[in-house]
Design a protein around this motif. Sequence first.
Motif, PDB file in Angstrom:
ATOM      1  N   CYS A   1       0.439  -1.243  -0.154  1.00 54.93           N
ATOM      2  CA  CYS A   1      -0.056  -0.050   0.018  1.00 54.93           C
ATOM      3  C   CYS A   1       0.706   0.935   0.197  1.00 54.93           C
ATOM      4  O   CYS A   1       0.589   2.474  -0.315  1.00 54.93           O
ATOM      5  N   SER A   2       2.234   1.419  -0.184  1.00 55.26           N
ATOM      6  CA  SER A   2       2.975   1.988   0.092  1.00 55.26           C
ATOM      7  C   SER A   2       3.250   2.718  -1.669  1.00 55.26           C
ATOM      8  O   SER A   2       2.735   2.836  -2.321  1.00 55.26           O
ATOM      9  N   GLU A   3       3.622   4.386  -1.215  1.00 54.60           N
ATOM     10  CA  GLU A   3       3.909   5.336  -2.400  1.00 54.60           C
ATOM     11  C   GLU A   3       4.280   5.032  -3.376  1.00 54.60           C
ATOM     12  O   GLU A   3       4.891   5.355  -3.892  1.00 54.60           O
ATOM     13  N   ASP A   4       5.509   4.503  -2.570  1.00 52.65           N
ATOM     14  CA  ASP A   4       7.707   4.320  -3.410  1.00 52.65           C
ATOM     15  C   ASP A   4       7.422   2.840  -3.511  1.00 52.65           C
ATOM     16  O   ASP A   4       6.863   2.219  -3.478  1.00 52.65           O
ATOM     17  N   SER A   5       7.407   3.458  -5.144  1.00 50.38           N
ATOM     18  CA  SER A   5       7.688   1.669  -6.121  1.00 50.38           C
ATOM     19  C   SER A   5       8.542   0.839  -5.618  1.00 50.38           C
ATOM     20  O   SER A   5       8.317  -0.398  -5.583  1.00 50.38           O
ATOM     21  N   ALA A   6       9.646   1.593  -5.150  1.00 48.16           N
ATOM     22  CA  ALA A   6      10.542   0.547  -4.768  1.00 48.16           C
ATOM     23  C   ALA A   6      10.132   0.116  -3.095  1.00 48.16           C
ATOM     24  O   ALA A   6      10.454  -1.934  -3.571  1.00 48.16           O
ATOM     25  N   THR A   7       9.979   0.608  -2.518  1.00 45.47           N
ATOM     26  CA  THR A   7       8.466   0.001  -1.294  1.00 45.47           C
ATOM     27  C   THR A   7       7.793  -1.513  -1.839  1.00 45.47           C
ATOM     28  O   THR A   7       7.975  -2.571  -1.680  1.00 45.47           O
ATOM     29  N   ARG A   8       6.782  -0.566  -3.381  1.00 43.66           N
ATOM     30  CA  ARG A   8       5.906  -2.066  -4.013  1.00 43.66           C
ATOM     31  C   ARG A   8       6.383  -3.466  -4.240  1.00 43.66           C
ATOM     32  O   ARG A   8       5.879  -4.369  -3.844  1.00 43.66           O
ATOM     33  N   ALA A   9       7.471  -3.222  -5.232  1.00 43.45           N
ATOM     34  CA  ALA A   9       8.201  -3.414  -6.314  1.00 43.45           C
ATOM     35  C   ALA A   9       9.319  -5.151  -4.566  1.00 43.45           C
ATOM     36  O   ALA A   9       8.658  -6.421  -4.828  1.00 43.45           O
ATOM     37  N   GLU A  10       9.127  -4.798  -3.350  1.00 38.28           N
ATOM     38  CA  GLU A  10       9.914  -5.079  -2.371  1.00 38.28           C
ATOM     39  C   GLU A  10       9.047  -6.202  -1.876  1.00 38.28           C
ATOM     40  O   GLU A  10       9.497  -7.692  -1.444  1.00 38.28           O
ATOM     41  N   ALA A  11       8.045  -5.693  -1.573  1.00 31.52           N
ATOM     42  CA  ALA A  11       6.797  -6.443  -1.029  1.00 31.52           C
ATOM     43  C   ALA A  11       5.844  -7.531  -1.928  1.00 31.52           C
ATOM     44  O   ALA A  11       6.229  -8.955  -1.284  1.00 31.52           O
ATOM     45  N   PHE A  12       5.968  -7.353  -3.423  1.00 35.36           N
ATOM     46  CA  PHE A  12       5.285  -8.325  -4.282  1.00 35.36           C
ATOM     47  C   PHE A  12       6.487  -9.086  -4.072  1.00 35.36           C
ATOM     48  O   PHE A  12       6.153 -10.837  -4.136  1.00 35.36           O
ATOM     49  N   LEU A  13       7.794  -9.232  -4.213  1.00 41.88           N
ATOM     50  CA  LEU A  13       8.999 -10.204  -4.134  1.00 41.88           C
ATOM     51  C   LEU A  13       8.635 -10.851  -2.396  1.00 41.88           C
ATOM     52  O   LEU A  13       8.941 -12.197  -2.572  1.00 41.88           O
ATOM     53  N   ALA A  14       8.452 -10.181  -1.530  1.00 42.48           N
ATOM     54  CA  ALA A  14       8.254 -10.844  -0.156  1.00 42.48           C
ATOM     55  C   ALA A  14       7.073 -11.405   0.007  1.00 42.48           C
ATOM     56  O   ALA A  14       6.915 -12.439   0.985  1.00 42.48           O
ATOM     57  N   ALA A  15       5.694 -11.255  -0.564  1.00 38.03           N
ATOM     58  CA  ALA A  15       4.180 -11.955  -0.788  1.00 38.03           C
ATOM     59  C   ALA A  15       4.800 -13.582  -1.070  1.00 38.03           C
ATOM     60  O   ALA A  15       4.049 -13.897  -0.894  1.00 38.03           O
ATOM     61  N   LYS A  16       6.317 -13.171  -2.794  1.00 39.22           N
ATOM     62  CA  LYS A  16       5.915 -14.663  -3.538  1.00 39.22           C
ATOM     63  C   LYS A  16       6.257 -15.674  -2.399  1.00 39.22           C
ATOM     64  O   LYS A  16       6.783 -16.844  -2.801  1.00 39.22           O
ATOM     65  N   SER A  17       7.779 -14.949  -1.365  1.00 43.44           N
ATOM     66  CA  SER A  17       8.680 -15.749  -0.475  1.00 43.44           C
ATOM     67  C   SER A  17       7.226 -16.140  -0.050  1.00 43.44           C
ATOM     68  O   SER A  17       7.173 -17.608   0.829  1.00 43.44           O
ATOM     69  N   ILE A  18       6.456 -15.577   0.869  1.00 42.17           N
ATOM     70  CA  ILE A  18       5.376 -15.922   1.453  1.00 42.17           C
ATOM     71  C   ILE A  18       5.086 -16.670   1.495  1.00 42.17           C
ATOM     72  O   ILE A  18       4.652 -18.703   2.065  1.00 42.17           O
ATOM     73  N   VAL A  19       4.323 -16.744  -0.240  1.00 43.99           N
ATOM     74  CA  VAL A  19       2.903 -18.029  -0.897  1.00 43.99           C
ATOM     75  C   VAL A  19       3.581 -19.012  -0.338  1.00 43.99           C
ATOM     76  O   VAL A  19       3.407 -20.291  -0.759  1.00 43.99           O
ATOM     77  N   ALA A  20       5.379 -19.186  -1.482  1.00 41.78           N
ATOM     78  CA  ALA A  20       5.665 -20.415  -1.789  1.00 41.78           C
ATOM     79  C   ALA A  20       6.428 -21.276  -0.367  1.00 41.78           C
ATOM     80  O   ALA A  20       6.300 -22.198  -0.575  1.00 41.78           O
ATOM     81  N   ARG A  21       6.451 -20.345   0.821  1.00 36.59           N
ATOM     82  CA  ARG A  21       6.949 -20.674   2.072  1.00 36.59           C
ATOM     83  C   ARG A  21       5.532 -21.676   2.517  1.00 36.59           C
ATOM     84  O   ARG A  21       5.502 -22.608   2.480  1.00 36.59           O
ATOM     85  N   LEU A  22       4.353 -20.776   2.418  1.00 33.19           N
ATOM     86  CA  LEU A  22       3.098 -21.872   2.755  1.00 33.19           C
ATOM     87  C   LEU A  22       2.573 -22.900   2.467  1.00 33.19           C
ATOM     88  O   LEU A  22       2.282 -23.621   2.839  1.00 33.19           O
ATOM     89  N   GLU A  23       2.825 -22.761   0.858  1.00 26.97           N
ATOM     90  CA  GLU A  23       2.406 -24.119  -0.183  1.00 26.97           C
ATOM     91  C   GLU A  23       4.102 -25.245   0.168  1.00 26.97           C
ATOM     92  O   GLU A  23       3.629 -26.018  -1.145  1.00 26.97           O
ATOM     93  N   GLY A  24       4.636 -24.732   0.750  1.00 27.53           N
ATOM     94  CA  GLY A  24       6.120 -26.108   0.820  1.00 27.53           C
ATOM     95  C   GLY A  24       6.862 -25.892  -0.730  1.00 27.53           C
ATOM     96  O   GLY A  24       7.429 -26.760  -0.645  1.00 27.53           O
ATOM     97  N   GLN A  25       7.285 -25.035  -1.332  1.00 29.87           N
ATOM     98  CA  GLN A  25       7.996 -24.658  -2.293  1.00 29.87           C
ATOM     99  C   GLN A  25       9.200 -24.173  -1.948  1.00 29.87           C
ATOM    100  O   GLN A  25      10.092 -24.202  -2.554  1.00 29.87           O
ATOM    101  N   GLN A  26       9.081 -23.269  -0.601  1.00 28.42           N
ATOM    102  CA  GLN A  26      10.161 -23.497  -0.189  1.00 28.42           C
ATOM    103  C   GLN A  26      10.995 -23.920   1.880  1.00 28.42           C
ATOM    104  O   GLN A  26      10.257 -24.595   2.213  1.00 28.42           O
TER     105      GLN A  26
END
Length: 95
Positions: A70-95
């Motif tokens: 939800c940040s207005e900073d695009s770099a922060t949003r890009a970092e969050a997108f990568l973090a979200a992918k990591s969380i999903v992968a971990r919860l789905e047992g892919q990490q």
Amino acid sequence: MRHSPGPWRVGEYRYDIRNRPEDRGLETAILGADDKSIVELNPYGTTGSDEDLKLLAAAPEMYQTLRKICSEDSATRAEAFLAAKSIVARLEGQQ
């Protein structure tokens, strides 16, 4: 990952152990959309499926990631997108 369907909410869950009046009461629980207990937090321990407990444990990290998205900073949003992918992968047992 097969967790209990949402939405979830914190509520009270009535328990009855051994069908004795002295073993009845209310406990705090995470309740599902059907108001059935998903995770129980009681004096005897915590109960719930592994998938539900993992999802619940990831909630603070997911919240912080959503705040970054939800940040207005695009770099922060890009970092969050990568973090979200990591969380999903971990919860789905892919990490």
